[in-house]
Design an enzyme around this catalytic site. Structure first.
Site, mmCIF file in Angstrom:
data_model
loop_
_atom_site.group_PDB
_atom_site.id
_atom_site.type_symbol
_atom_site.label_atom_id
_atom_site.label_comp_id
_atom_site.label_asym_id
_atom_site.label_seq_id
_atom_site.Cartn_x
_atom_site.Cartn_y
_atom_site.Cartn_z
ATOM 1 N N HIS A 53 46.258 48.281 16.399
ATOM 2 C CA HIS A 53 46.306 49.614 17.008
ATOM 3 C C HIS A 53 47.118 50.553 16.127
ATOM 4 O O HIS A 53 48.160 50.165 15.595
ATOM 5 C CB HIS A 53 46.932 49.523 18.402
ATOM 6 N N GLY A 58 44.588 38.264 35.293
ATOM 7 C CA GLY A 58 44.451 39.664 34.922
ATOM 8 C C GLY A 58 43.213 40.269 35.553
ATOM 9 O O GLY A 58 42.623 39.705 36.480
ATOM 10 N N ARG A 107 46.466 60.670 21.322
ATOM 11 C CA ARG A 107 45.616 61.349 20.344
ATOM 12 C C ARG A 107 44.380 61.943 21.003
ATOM 13 O O ARG A 107 43.898 63.003 20.599
ATOM 14 C CB ARG A 107 45.226 60.366 19.233
ATOM 15 N N SER A 167 47.153 43.089 31.766
ATOM 16 C CA SER A 167 46.236 44.187 32.107
ATOM 17 C C SER A 167 46.995 45.425 32.558
ATOM 18 O O SER A 167 46.545 46.552 32.355
ATOM 19 C CB SER A 167 45.275 43.752 33.220
ATOM 20 N N SER A 212 50.455 40.757 35.090
ATOM 21 C CA SER A 212 49.569 40.389 33.984
ATOM 22 C C SER A 212 49.503 41.515 32.957
ATOM 23 O O SER A 212 49.773 42.677 33.266
ATOM 24 C CB SER A 212 48.164 40.084 34.510
ATOM 25 N N GLY A 235 42.941 54.443 29.578
ATOM 26 C CA GLY A 235 41.799 54.675 30.445
ATOM 27 C C GLY A 235 40.694 53.654 30.289
ATOM 28 O O GLY A 235 40.789 52.703 29.517
ATOM 29 N N THR A 251 46.666 30.269 24.447
ATOM 30 C CA THR A 251 46.567 28.861 24.851
ATOM 31 C C THR A 251 45.376 28.610 25.777
ATOM 32 O O THR A 251 44.840 27.494 25.804
ATOM 33 C CB THR A 251 47.867 28.395 25.523
#
Length: 656
Positions: A257, A14, A273, A44, A42, A50, A235
């Site tokens: 979240h 990532g 939001r 990411s 990945s 952002g 892991t």
């Protein structure tokens, strides 16, 4: 015995792992990156909203700087973070943004003139002056004083990941996917690489390196309802734990979240939001101002998630065939804004809920999202097992403490990759492999025998049932709201499941291309991680950040201003060993105090905090009177270290 040698071994493909690989490869070190999947897939890439960095470019971020970003991060952590690490982070984040821009990340840019924004559910006109035109833009996110979150529409993680991965390819980093590290090779308290399983062929391969860095992401998949990708099973964290030397920090600090799409669990970014979207209940009422009149929907994530569940408990949830939920309304932003800045959100809502968010409200419910805990490291990113480093969500570098701010995740991933990557490269350049062949053979043959024993086992337990039950136990007992009885129940049942996981039988007897075998060796590791989370939560008798105990509702700075350290020194034990690392109030730049949410007296104050605040005020007033700038004041309050290449001050509009 198959062996591959390199200077630097990075486990995880990532943002954090790839950026660390860039750092080592730039130093001329041979670097290998191992990944379960092609690196551009990945997790990411799933980051939407952002990356926080105090550029101060836009009208709404005027006056932003490292000090404000630092204050937001410390308060967001509920004073659980390492403040020196937080300082390292906020100072480097603007440099990371500009580096990524140079590598091709198409940051959304400011357009001069008037633009319409939704602030507090009201249409507002913001005027961007001519001198801001073309600079990197930022949006509002929860728990921040300024609009600081830089973005590429709502595909920020995707663009960042591709840019860093391409930089690795350009530099010649060896990236090997479909490879899983299943054990770390160590001798005399030092790490020399990993034993790796090829997920296609089933081959067991030793990767021997001068230094090893784990950047395998979080452990969200120990929960049933999570926004995490299927590869985020913890892991990578577990193989460090299983050395018996490395420790895991603050594993009970798990973030939920507020706005995953219900019931699929796919994240709808905080940018919804931040851009002006609001939360509504069964009556269509906007309820967050009732609980948090100042920050409303943009309070810290732990706060918003708790308020949502509280509201549902009051009978204000929306009934559905899958359970109760609440509504996220971004229709007030208008179709043009959604189709420009929230395109992924629109597609997700259409594909997975059958709604157009420009016309209808989206069903949302808080779910597990981020792991603040991980492999405990020092400020350099090195674990207690020397030669083992960690970065990103897999690590407890500890800039997040007990709650992470939105936008600080991908930011930490890249910044930690930069900073820890420099220290990691320095270690690899100055270390020699002093590993005995018999030790290497012991680790490799041990894993080969373990795989063979799993496929030949006559065990009676079903690994899939064990895994699913673990997820249910975590969701039901170690969630947003916690208490002693539920946590005790969780620890007891998880311990039993861990014992059962040692007696699984699998039907597929192949050693290669065998997902059932993968579950058989992964699930015991996942259960160890789950036990670290549950036991840490049970023993921590306070509420701090995302760790909320209904039977201990106050933050306790007298007894619990510390960091949990979990270890597994004996392979035969069935529960983790916990100890604690004190946070030194006298070394903090911001003394513990009121966080800004809920009742002001909702924490037990440490007398040292009052004394430290007096010292801070005295130093600050004396230096201000002497004409010192904010940088000199900061240095006097709390010195911190950075690699030389990142020490330079950041420049902003209006700087003299």
């Amino acid at each position: 015995m198959k062996v591959q040698y390199c200077d630097s071994l990075v486990i995880g493909g990532g943002l954090a792992g790839l950026r660390a690989a860039v750092a080592t490869q730039q130093k001329g070190l041979s670097t290998i990156v191992l990944s379960l999947i092609p690196v551009k897939r990945s997790h990411s890439a799933a980051a939407q909203g952002g990356m926080q960095a105090s550029l101060g470019n836009s009208k709404m971020s005027d006056g932003d700087n490292e000090d404000l970003h630092f204050m937001d991060t410390v308060k967001g952590s509920d004073w659980g973070c390492d403040q020196k690490v937080a300082r390292m982070f906020v100072n480097t984040a603007p440099k990371a943004i500009r580096e990524l821009a140079a590598w091709g990340v198409p940051w959304t840019r400011i357009h001069k003139g008037d633009r319409m924004a939704i602030i507090n559910a009201q249409k507002t006109t913001i005027t961007e002056e001519d001198f801001r035109h073309g600079l990197i833009h930022s949006r509002d996110f929860g728990g921040t004083k300024k609009w600081r979150t830089c973005y590429t529409a709502d595909a920020t993680g995707h663009t960042m990941l591709f840019a860093v991965a391409n930089e690795c390819l350009k530099l010649g980093v060896s990236i090997q996917d479909r490879k899983e590290a299943i054990a770390l090779i160590h001798q005399d308290g030092k790490c020399y690489g990993a034993v790796v399983r090829d997920l296609v062929t089933g081959d067991i391969i030793a990767y021997v390196a001068k230094g090893t860095l784990i950047a395998t992401g979080g452990y969200g998949r120990i929960y049933k309802n999570t926004t995490n990708a299927v590869v985020c099973e913890g892991t990578g964290t577990a193989i460090a734990l299983e050395t018996g030397i490395a420790q895991l920090g603050n594993m009970e600090a798990v973030q939920f979240h507020p706005t995953p799409l219900f019931p699929s669990g796919i994240l709808l970014t905080e940018g919804c939001r931040g851009d002006g979207g609001i939360l509504r209940d069964v009556d269509g009422h906007r309820f967050m101002p009732d609980y948090e009149p100042e920050k409303k929907e943009l309070a810290s994530r732990d706060v918003v998630s708790r308020r949502m569940i509280e509201h549902i408990r009051k009978g204000k949830g929306v009934q559905s065939p899958y359970g109760q939920h609440l509504w996220l309304d971004i229709s007030i932003l208008g179709r043009k804004h959604i189709e420009t800045n929230l395109r992924d959100v629109q597609e997700i809502c259409e594909y997975f809920a059958g709604i157009d968010p420009a016309e209808k409200w989206a069903p949302v419910l808080p779910m597990q999202h981020y792991s603040m805990g991980g492999i405990r490291t020092d400020y350099r990113g090195e674990a207690k097992l020397k030669g083992l480093f960690s970065a990103g969500e897999a690590a407890c570098w500890d800039m997040h403490g007990f709650n992470r701010l939105g936008g600080n995740s991908v930011s930490e991933a890249v910044v930690a990759g930069m900073i820890v990557g420099e220290y990691f490269a320095e270690h690899c350049a100055n270390t020699q492999v002093d590993l005995e062949t018999k030790t290497l053979e012991k680790f490799v043959k041990g894993q080969e025998a373990y795989m063979k024993s799993l496929v030949e086992s006559k065990g009676t337990e079903d690994v899939f049932k064990i895994k699913n039950r673990m997820k249910d136990v975590m969701d039901d007992n170690v969630g947003i709201f916690r208490d002693g009885p539920h946590l005790e129940k969780a620890v007891k049942e998880l311990e039993e499941l861990y014992k059962k996981s040692k007696n699984v039988g699998i039907k597929n007897k192949r050693l290669h291309a065998n997902p059932e075998l993968e579950e058989a060796y992964r699930v015991p590791m996942m259960l160890k991680v789950a036990l670290c989370v549950a036991k840490g939560a049970l023993d921590r008798t306070e509420s701090r950040g995302a760790h909320n105990r209904e039977d201990y509702p106050k933050r306790d700075d007298i007894n619990w201003l510390n960091r949990t350290l979990a270890s597994w020194p004996n392979p035969e034990q069935t529960l983790p060993t916990l100890e604690y690392e004190a946070l030194d109030v006298n070394e903090m730049e911001i003394a513990p105090g009121y966080r800004g949410y809920g009742a002001k007296g909702n924490y037990i104050e440490n007398p040292l905090s009052v004394k430290r605040q007096e010292e801070i005020d005295k130093i600050q007033s004396e230096l201000e009177a002497a004409g010192k700038d904010r940088h000199a004041i900061q240095e006097a309050l709390m010195p911190y270290e950075l690699p030389a290449k990142y020490k330079a001050r950041n420049e902003r509009l209006g700087d003299k």
